[in-house]
Design a protein around this motif. Structure first.
Motif, PDB file in Angstrom:
ATOM      1  N   ILE A 146       0.840  -1.207   0.000  1.00 22.22           N
ATOM      2  CA  ILE A 146       0.000   0.000   0.000  1.00 22.22           C
ATOM      3  C   ILE A 146       0.867   1.246   0.000  1.00 22.22           C
ATOM      4  CG2 ILE A 146      -1.691   1.338   1.326  1.00 22.22           C
ATOM      5  CD1 ILE A 146      -2.736  -1.323   2.442  1.00 22.22           C
ATOM      6  N   ALA A 147       1.821   1.307   0.951  1.00 25.33           N
ATOM      7  CA  ALA A 147       2.633   2.513   1.086  1.00 25.33           C
ATOM      8  C   ALA A 147       3.505   2.740  -0.141  1.00 25.33           C
ATOM      9  CB  ALA A 147       3.497   2.410   2.335  1.00 25.33           C
ATOM     10  N   LEU A 148       4.111   1.668  -0.655  1.00 26.73           N
ATOM     11  CA  LEU A 148       5.042   1.833  -1.764  1.00 26.73           C
ATOM     12  C   LEU A 148       4.333   2.203  -3.052  1.00 26.73           C
ATOM     13  CD1 LEU A 148       7.481  -1.089  -0.946  1.00 26.73           C
ATOM     14  CD2 LEU A 148       7.912   1.358  -0.756  1.00 26.73           C
ATOM     15  N   ILE A 149       3.123   1.682  -3.245  1.00 19.65           N
ATOM     16  CA  ILE A 149       2.387   2.051  -4.453  1.00 19.65           C
ATOM     17  C   ILE A 149       1.938   3.507  -4.378  1.00 19.65           C
ATOM     18  CG2 ILE A 149       0.227   1.650  -5.717  1.00 19.65           C
ATOM     19  CD1 ILE A 149       0.742  -1.264  -5.606  1.00 19.65           C
ATOM     20  N   LEU A 150       1.587   3.963  -3.186  1.00 17.79           N
ATOM     21  CA  LEU A 150       1.165   5.365  -3.055  1.00 17.79           C
ATOM     22  C   LEU A 150       2.276   6.321  -3.487  1.00 17.79           C
ATOM     23  CD1 LEU A 150      -0.861   7.560  -2.005  1.00 17.79           C
ATOM     24  CD2 LEU A 150       0.453   7.496   0.113  1.00 17.79           C
ATOM     25  N   VAL A 151       3.514   6.046  -3.061  1.00 17.08           N
ATOM     26  CA  VAL A 151       4.580   7.020  -3.337  1.00 17.08           C
ATOM     27  C   VAL A 151       5.186   6.880  -4.729  1.00 17.08           C
ATOM     28  CG1 VAL A 151       5.174   7.328  -0.914  1.00 17.08           C
ATOM     29  CG2 VAL A 151       6.373   5.603  -2.247  1.00 17.08           C
ATOM     30  N   GLN A 152       4.691   5.940  -5.536  1.00 19.37           N
ATOM     31  CA  GLN A 152       5.161   5.875  -6.921  1.00 19.37           C
ATOM     32  C   GLN A 152       4.209   6.651  -7.818  1.00 19.37           C
ATOM     33  OE1 GLN A 152       8.044   4.478  -7.494  1.00 19.37           O
ATOM     34  NE2 GLN A 152       8.191   3.587  -5.451  1.00 19.37           N
ATOM     35  N   LYS A 153       4.755   7.157  -8.929  1.00 19.70           N
ATOM     36  CA  LYS A 153       3.901   7.708  -9.975  1.00 19.70           C
ATOM     37  C   LYS A 153       3.045   6.558 -10.526  1.00 19.70           C
ATOM     38  CE  LYS A 153       5.777  11.733  -9.768  1.00 19.70           C
ATOM     39  NZ  LYS A 153       6.917  12.195 -10.501  1.00 19.70           N
ATOM     40  N   PRO A 154       1.892   6.852 -11.187  1.00 19.44           N
ATOM     41  CA  PRO A 154       1.007   5.772 -11.650  1.00 19.44           C
ATOM     42  C   PRO A 154       1.724   4.661 -12.414  1.00 19.44           C
ATOM     43  CG  PRO A 154      -0.050   7.875 -11.931  1.00 19.44           C
ATOM     44  CD  PRO A 154       1.330   8.179 -11.428  1.00 19.44           C
ATOM     45  N   MET A 155       2.659   5.026 -13.280  1.00 20.28           N
ATOM     46  CA  MET A 155       3.389   4.007 -14.033  1.00 20.28           C
ATOM     47  C   MET A 155       4.196   3.122 -13.078  1.00 20.28           C
ATOM     48  SD  MET A 155       3.398   3.418 -17.277  1.00 20.28           S
ATOM     49  CE  MET A 155       4.319   2.674 -18.621  1.00 20.28           C
ATOM     50  N   GLY A 156       4.818   3.745 -12.085  1.00 21.11           N
ATOM     51  CA  GLY A 156       5.596   2.994 -11.104  1.00 21.11           C
ATOM     52  C   GLY A 156       4.706   2.095 -10.270  1.00 21.11           C
ATOM     53  N   ALA A 157       3.475   2.546 -10.016  1.00 17.77           N
ATOM     54  CA  ALA A 157       2.526   1.704  -9.278  1.00 17.77           C
ATOM     55  C   ALA A 157       2.296   0.406 -10.037  1.00 17.77           C
ATOM     56  CB  ALA A 157       1.214   2.455  -9.090  1.00 17.77           C
ATOM     57  N   GLY A 158       2.183   0.519 -11.363  1.00 20.07           N
ATOM     58  CA  GLY A 158       2.021  -0.665 -12.190  1.00 20.07           C
ATOM     59  C   GLY A 158       3.206  -1.604 -12.038  1.00 20.07           C
ATOM     60  N   ALA A 159       4.411  -1.016 -12.015  1.00 25.07           N
ATOM     61  CA  ALA A 159       5.607  -1.851 -11.885  1.00 25.07           C
ATOM     62  C   ALA A 159       5.619  -2.570 -10.538  1.00 25.07           C
ATOM     63  CB  ALA A 159       6.857  -0.989 -12.046  1.00 25.07           C
ATOM     64  N   ILE A 160       5.248  -1.856  -9.470  1.00 26.42           N
ATOM     65  CA  ILE A 160       5.223  -2.490  -8.143  1.00 26.42           C
ATOM     66  C   ILE A 160       4.171  -3.602  -8.124  1.00 26.42           C
ATOM     67  CG2 ILE A 160       4.712  -2.120  -5.691  1.00 26.42           C
ATOM     68  CD1 ILE A 160       7.302  -0.879  -6.225  1.00 26.42           C
ATOM     69  N   GLY A 161       3.026  -3.351  -8.755  1.00 28.53           N
ATOM     70  CA  GLY A 161       1.977  -4.377  -8.821  1.00 28.53           C
ATOM     71  C   GLY A 161       2.493  -5.635  -9.504  1.00 28.53           C
ATOM     72  N   ALA A 162       3.191  -5.452 -10.639  1.00 28.12           N
ATOM     73  CA  ALA A 162       3.758  -6.602 -11.344  1.00 28.12           C
ATOM     74  C   ALA A 162       4.783  -7.304 -10.459  1.00 28.12           C
ATOM     75  CB  ALA A 162       4.414  -6.138 -12.646  1.00 28.12           C
ATOM     76  N   LEU A 163       5.566  -6.503  -9.728  1.00 25.28           N
ATOM     77  CA  LEU A 163       6.581  -7.084  -8.843  1.00 25.28           C
ATOM     78  C   LEU A 163       5.940  -7.996  -7.791  1.00 25.28           C
ATOM     79  CD1 LEU A 163       9.446  -7.289  -7.646  1.00 25.28           C
ATOM     80  CD2 LEU A 163       9.013  -5.163  -6.435  1.00 25.28           C
ATOM     81  N   VAL A 164       4.810  -7.537  -7.222  1.00 25.19           N
ATOM     82  CA  VAL A 164       4.134  -8.338  -6.186  1.00 25.19           C
ATOM     83  C   VAL A 164       3.757  -9.707  -6.743  1.00 25.19           C
ATOM     84  CG1 VAL A 164       2.076  -8.509  -4.754  1.00 25.19           C
ATOM     85  CG2 VAL A 164       3.253  -6.315  -4.973  1.00 25.19           C
ATOM     86  N   VAL A 165       3.165  -9.707  -7.943  1.00 20.76           N
ATOM     87  CA  VAL A 165       2.741 -10.980  -8.519  1.00 20.76           C
ATOM     88  C   VAL A 165       3.958 -11.824  -8.881  1.00 20.76           C
ATOM     89  CG1 VAL A 165       1.329 -12.055 -10.291  1.00 20.76           C
ATOM     90  CG2 VAL A 165       0.657  -9.852  -9.350  1.00 20.76           C
ATOM     91  N   GLN A 166       5.013 -11.177  -9.351  1.00 19.87           N
ATOM     92  CA  GLN A 166       6.234 -11.935  -9.662  1.00 19.87           C
ATOM     93  C   GLN A 166       6.831 -12.587  -8.414  1.00 19.87           C
ATOM     94  OE1 GLN A 166       8.465  -8.989 -12.102  1.00 19.87           O
ATOM     95  NE2 GLN A 166       8.793 -10.734 -13.463  1.00 19.87           N
ATOM     96  N   ILE A 167       6.759 -11.871  -7.287  1.00 19.90           N
ATOM     97  CA  ILE A 167       7.265 -12.461  -6.041  1.00 19.90           C
ATOM     98  C   ILE A 167       6.461 -13.721  -5.706  1.00 19.90           C
ATOM     99  CG2 ILE A 167       7.436 -12.120  -3.544  1.00 19.90           C
ATOM    100  CD1 ILE A 167       8.061  -9.171  -4.112  1.00 19.90           C
ATOM    101  N   LEU A 168       5.121 -13.615  -5.828  1.00 21.58           N
ATOM    102  CA  LEU A 168       4.281 -14.779  -5.534  1.00 21.58           C
ATOM    103  C   LEU A 168       4.566 -15.920  -6.505  1.00 21.58           C
ATOM    104  CD1 LEU A 168       1.012 -12.853  -4.703  1.00 21.58           C
ATOM    105  CD2 LEU A 168       2.231 -14.372  -3.145  1.00 21.58           C
ATOM    106  N   ALA A 169       4.760 -15.577  -7.786  1.00 21.30           N
ATOM    107  CA  ALA A 169       5.064 -16.610  -8.776  1.00 21.30           C
ATOM    108  C   ALA A 169       6.399 -17.272  -8.433  1.00 21.30           C
ATOM    109  CB  ALA A 169       5.123 -15.994 -10.173  1.00 21.30           C
ATOM    110  N   LEU A 170       7.363 -16.450  -8.015  1.00 20.58           N
ATOM    111  CA  LEU A 170       8.670 -17.005  -7.637  1.00 20.58           C
ATOM    112  C   LEU A 170       8.531 -18.002  -6.485  1.00 20.58           C
ATOM    113  CD1 LEU A 170      11.812 -16.933  -7.850  1.00 20.58           C
ATOM    114  CD2 LEU A 170      11.767 -15.050  -6.214  1.00 20.58           C
ATOM    115  N   LEU A 171       7.675 -17.658  -5.504  1.00 23.13           N
ATOM    116  CA  LEU A 171       7.474 -18.552  -4.363  1.00 23.13           C
ATOM    117  C   LEU A 171       6.891 -19.879  -4.822  1.00 23.13           C
ATOM    118  CD1 LEU A 171       5.955 -15.998  -1.828  1.00 23.13           C
ATOM    119  CD2 LEU A 171       8.287 -16.873  -1.879  1.00 23.13           C
ATOM    120  N   GLU A 172       5.946 -19.808  -5.755  1.00 24.61           N
ATOM    121  CA  GLU A 172       5.326 -21.034  -6.258  1.00 24.61           C
ATOM    122  C   GLU A 172       6.320 -21.840  -7.084  1.00 24.61           C
ATOM    123  OE1 GLU A 172       2.393 -22.258  -5.533  1.00 24.61           O
ATOM    124  OE2 GLU A 172       1.842 -20.575  -4.242  1.00 24.61           O
ATOM    125  N   ILE A 173       7.138 -21.134  -7.878  1.00 28.06           N
ATOM    126  CA  ILE A 173       8.152 -21.846  -8.673  1.00 28.06           C
ATOM    127  C   ILE A 173       9.110 -22.567  -7.732  1.00 28.06           C
ATOM    128  CG2 ILE A 173      10.140 -21.507 -10.185  1.00 28.06           C
ATOM    129  CD1 ILE A 173       8.595 -19.142 -11.444  1.00 28.06           C
TER     130      ILE A 173
END
Ligand SMILES: [Zn+2]
Ligand SMILES: [Zn+2]
Length: 1025
Positions: free
Chosen positions: A833-860
């Motif tokens: 929540i905090a990190l997405i707030l302080v990013q510009k909208p484009m950066g918010a997208g990148a953080i969102g993708a990062l979150v899912v990538q972290i979860l995918a990494l855990l599953e891998i």
């Protein structure tokens, strides 16, 4: 995968595998169990605390290493305390009688008074007209060019080249002392320190002038007590969100001072406008706000010109330029090319030749160094030139109005050459430099002065004066060149000490993280004890006898002893435990995955030796991540169980796709041009988002909680606190963030006209509430949350054998298998929540993708059974570095998004403002650090042995990855210290690496390792220790 665990009931609600029966024996047993639990809890807390101490020691080693390296790497210049005096001219004149400040100290003065206007970040191309195809910053500020063309004897306009770093504080030092900035002063920009060495303002005061200052308050930290208290008005300089307060303040006070009745009250006015700079930071140069601002400056300057009298010199200048996004700090052409304009009501100026009446079309023609302002203003106002000056008088100001007055040009250059030569002599004396250093410049000086004596003694032709003038210029140029290289000297011993500490710290981490026989936490007490003992011994030894490096001052010597002693102690402890355990394995990988992680890390480390690798780091990280994705895909295909196989394949593909999508967000650095197209902002000339980008945070608010939920549902963990925190709070936080950025765009683009102030207040409240939700409410909730499980009770009879027994209760714990992972992820949600707030909208997208990538990494990791391998932490580290670029950053000073400090605040408030900038800059790395414990806990049974040890090892590996990157950038910066691109590429990359390492050490200790404590306690409250 078994997600549930089944237990039979116990009367007290605790879960034990015993049927209900109350006897004294049982009570005894219970007491024993609770005693065991108590003991185990204390054991856990003790080893957890010691673990934190261990990582803190690693952090201290990193800090020490970086300190010693930086001390030798960042350049220093010896500041001489001498001051120039009116009565002692550096050259002997034939025609004496000048030496007083009323007619001019070293040279007859041209003006009595001066109005000096600094338009912060006034780039040269803002001031010259452009025909067709112009940008918002063109043709808005016309008065400078117009006057220089129409009245060449009254005005001239020149490109004004700044010495990097192009930060206002450093520039003001250069503009008032005439000397070069050295790197070590750079860090003081936020603090601001008074200038001790000789400078223009000091000379003005010594001549009894009354100084008035209006605008940017940086002047007051540099020159405390220099200004007339009654007339001076200073304004806060760091609020880059505010375009008008400072400028309106300057204009409001400067105009009355120029009126007839007020002019007697002052001698020199310094007005520092900030609007242009702030418009650049906030919107980028190519924005209507910039055009408005430049036009406003045009109007003000015309007003000032109209009020000026004949005895007053008017100077307008930029202290630096700005890059395509409106930021500055580095040394790209756009950042160093400012403008300088001088104006006088009386005829005073000229040109070196008739071709150059019109100002240069671009900054490559007739560039003038900013340090040249100091000797020019000094001589025009009849002051001595400040002692440490290395600049030369600007020819246009002394060449005369008709034919070029070569004699006058020769004379002013003789004076400045004399002053520079005096400085050179005393600097060499103070530093113990031998004559060889300045051989070339000494030859030039002797020749120039010999010719000058001749020219003054015998009445030679005008063109002879020109020759001597050129000789002086050549001498001054050469001296400046020599000082530039001289102040690029490094303290190699200190750098080597720093590198050595960083190297052994990496060895300690590698040993701890990857040595297979070492089980996490049990030997930490031994390590810490020996480390502590040897640290103290080392500090005492180094402090008293200075064995290591006798040239160090006391404190540094103690610190060095502390660091090296500690490492020695660790070595001793390892030998001790080794004897007791009979293990002798080295941290060498034993699987493909292990080798892959080593190869990824080492290839990156080696790559930083090349400037093109460093420039294209984002692309190369994408390549590494894609390689990992493909290897994971292949490996998943080889899994035996069908469900594991399909899960592994799906997650690997998802990981690859998200890496590719994220790579579409980019902010190019100057060196990547023209092979790179920025997409982070609306255009490459702006620093605001395009309207479609505002949809990204909204999209995240809808999808991200749903996606996270899917990961929880597979392990049946979407229970208890997870429902509230992911389904509701995370979504609420993300919605608030989306709303914030829409309001911000409304504010920028005037969508709501005159209701601006309400919108501004509302969005600020929204930002504060969101941060409060993430950090205050979030942390509290996390600390007290129950595990994400549900407990289901079912009755059943024991079959046919015992039909008359009472029915047994059967308790099923749903979500048992991911109990640690699912609960710990709640903490990660707070940071999302905090990190997405302080990013510009484009950066918010990148953080969102990062979150899912972290979860995918855990599953891998789970599907391929590599949870214990080094590959997990290394890929997590690479993900953090990759998304650093995808959130609109680069390893350059200019890419820092300072304006993020104003998301929840109106003004600079310590320590919050720098913290917000850090959250914005390193958001991706911070999030990956917080996620590290998931590598060891995701889908791991809660009571698996050595869980804390696995977490510690994952964290140590993760930090090791960053420590090796930092070590590599440090070594390469040292090795390439004479490289042309040192300041542009290698030095900023070193600073980025060092900052990231120290920051991640702290986040790792305080948030990640600290955070698992509450997880263990919460799980144990339900299941016992
Ligand atoms: Zn500035
Ligand atoms: Zn600025």
């Amino acid at each position: 995968m078994e997600n549930n665990a089944t237990f039979t009931t116990h009367p007290n609600g605790g879960l034990k595998n015993t049927p209900r029966r109350q006897t004294e024996e049982e009570e005894d047993k219970e007491d024993r169990i609770s005693a065991i639990n108590k003991r185990k809890k204390i054991q856990f807390q003790a080893s957890h605390t010691l673990l934190i101490a261990f990582f803190f020691w690693i952090f201290s080693l990193h800090a020490l290493g970086i300190y010693f390296f930086t001390k030798g790497f960042l350049l220093t210049r010896l500041v001489l305390d001498s001051h120039s005096k009116c009565a002692s001219s550096p050259i002997e004149f034939e025609q004496q009688g000048l030496r007083n400040s009323s007619s001019g100290c070293w040279h007859p003065k041209t003006f009595d008074k001066a109005v000096i206007i600094i338009i912060d970040a006034l780039r040269y191309d803002f001031t010259v007209p452009v025909g067709s195809e112009h940008h918002h910053y063109h043709n808005a500020l016309k008065v400078l060019y117009e006057t220089a063309v129409e009245q060449p004897h009254n005005a001239f306009l020149l490109p004004f080249i700044a010495d990097p770093p192009t930060a206002t504080l450093q520039r003001l030092k250069g503009l008032t002392t005439g000397t070069l900035p050295t790197f070590v002063e750079f860090g003081s920009n936020f603090a601001g320190t008074a200038i001790e060495e000789d400078n223009l303002l000091r000379q003005l005061r010594a001549a009894g002038k009354n100084l008035v200052h209006l605008g940017d308050d940086t002047w007051h930290s540099l020159f405390p007590g220099y200004f007339d208290d009654n007339l001076t008005h200073a304004y806060d300089s760091f609020n880059v969100w505010d375009l008008h307060t400072v400028d309106n303040g300057v204009t409001e006070h400067i105009i009355p001072l120029l009126h007839h009745e007020e002019v007697e009250k002052w001698d020199v006015i310094i007005g520092h406008y900030l609007g242009v700079d702030h418009a650049g930071h906030r919107y980028g140069p190519d924005h209507p706000a910039m055009a408005n601002k430049l036009h406003e400056m045009d109007v003000v300057l015309r007003e000032i010109i109209a009020l000026l009298d004949e005895q007053t010199l008017l100077v307008v200048m930029g202290d630096h330029g700005m890059d395509a996004k409106g930021d500055h700090g580095g040394e790209s052409d756009d950042e160093i090319e400012a403008a300088l304009w001088m104006y006088s009501k009386k005829s005073a100026f000229g040109r070196l030749n008739n071709d150059s009446i019109t100002p240069p079309n671009n900054a490559k023609e007739r560039p003038t160094a900013q340090i040249d302002l100091v000797p020019t203003l000094s001589l025009l106002l009849g002051l001595p030139i400040p002692y440490n000056n290395l600049g030369s008088p600007i020819a246009e100001a002394f060449v005369g109005t008709d034919q070029p007055d070569w004699k006058n040009l020769m004379t002013v250059n003789a004076i400045s050459s004399g002053q520079i030569s005096d400085y050179q002599r005393s600097y060499s004396l103070a530093r113990g430099l031998d004559d060889g250093v300045f051989r070339s410049s000494n030859i030039l000086r002797e020749k120039a002065f010999r010719y000058w004596f001749n020219a003054v003694a015998s009445n030679v032709l005008e063109k002879e004066f020109k020759v001597v003038f050129e000789m002086f210029t050549a001498y001054q140029k050469d001296t400046l060149r020599l000082y530039r290289s001289l102040w690029a000297r490094f303290d190699v011993t200190s750098m080597v000490e720093g590198i050595a500490i960083l190297f052994v710290a990496a060895c300690v981490l590698a040993f701890y993280a990857r040595s297979a026989a070492l089980h996490g936490v049990e030997y930490i007490p031994v390590y810490l004890l020996q480390t502590g003992k040897y640290s103290v011994a080392g500090a005492i030894l180094a402090g008293t006898v200075k064995i290591v490096d006798p040239s160090l001052v006391f404190m540094d010597s103690v610190l060095l002893g502390l660091g090296l002693g500690g490492v020695l102690g660790f070595g001793v402890a390892v030998t001790m435990t080794r004897a007791a355990l009979k293990y002798d394995d080295l941290p060498i990988p034993s699987s493909v995955w292990g080798w892959l992680s080593v190869i990824f890390t080492l290839l990156q480390a080696i790559g930083f030796a090349s400037n093109s690798y460093t420039i294209w780091e984002d692309e190369i990280l994408l390549c590494f991540l894609s390689t990992f994705g493909v290897v994971a895909l292949v490996s998943s295909f080889r899994q035996n169980s069908a469900s594991v196989r399909s899960a592994g394949i799906a997650q690997s593909v998802l990981f690859l796709v998200l890496a590719r999508i994220s790579s579409l967000s980019r902010l190019c650095r100057e060196e990547q041009m023209p092979h790179c197209k920025s997409t982070y902002y609306a255009s490459s000339n702006s620093s605001t988002s395009a309207p479609w980008q505002l949809l990204i945070p909204l999209f995240l608010a809808i999808t991200l909680p749903m996606i996270i939920k899917l990961y929880y549902v597979q392990t049946l963990s979407y229970k208890g606190p997870a429902v509230l925190w992911i389904g509701f709070t995370l979504r609420l936080g993300l919605l608030a963030t989306a709303a914030f950025w829409i309001l911000d765009a409304a504010d920028d683009n005037d969508w709501f006209g005159d209701r601006k102030s309400i919108i501004r207040a509302f969005k600020m409240i929204l930002a504060r509430l969101t941060l409060g939700l993430a950090f205050v409410a979030g942390t509290t909730y996390y600390l007290w949350a129950k595990p994400c499980v549900s407990i289901e009770v079912s009755s059943r009879r024991n079959g046919a054998d015992a039909p008359h027994d009472p029915p047994k209760k059967r308790i099923t714990v749903v979500g048992y298998m991911n109990m640690h992972g699912s609960r710990y992820f709640l903490l990660v949600c707070n940071w999302i929540i905090a990190l997405i707030l302080v990013q510009k909208p484009m950066g918010a997208g990148a953080i969102g993708a990062l979150v899912v990538q972290i979860l995918a990494l855990l599953e891998i990791a789970d599907a391929n059974n590599i949870s214990q391998s080094a590959i997990g932490p290394v890929i997590l580290g690479a993900l953090g570095s990759f998304h650093f670029f995808k959130t609109g950053h680069q390893a350059t000073l200019a890419s820092i998004q300072w304006e993020s400090a104003f998301i929840p605040l109106q003004t600079i408030i310590y320590p919050w403002s720098p913290m917000l900038v850090i959250l914005n800059s390193f958001g991706a790395q911070i999030l990956t650090t917080v996620a590290v414990p998931l590598l060891a806990t995701w889908k791991q049974p809660p009571k698996s042995r050595g869980l804390l040890g696995s977490i510690a090892k994952a964290m140590a590996t993760f930090i090791l990855y960053h420590a090796i990157i930092n070590l590599a950038t440090t070594v390469w910066a040292a090795w390439l210290r004479r490289h042309l691109m040192l300041y542009r590429i290698f030095s900023p990359r070193f600073m980025t690496g060092a900052t990231v390492l120290l920051l991640l050490d702290l986040i790792g200790i305080l948030v990640a390792i600290g955070g698992v404590r509450s997880n263990f306690i919460s799980v144990a409250e339900v299941f016992g220790w």
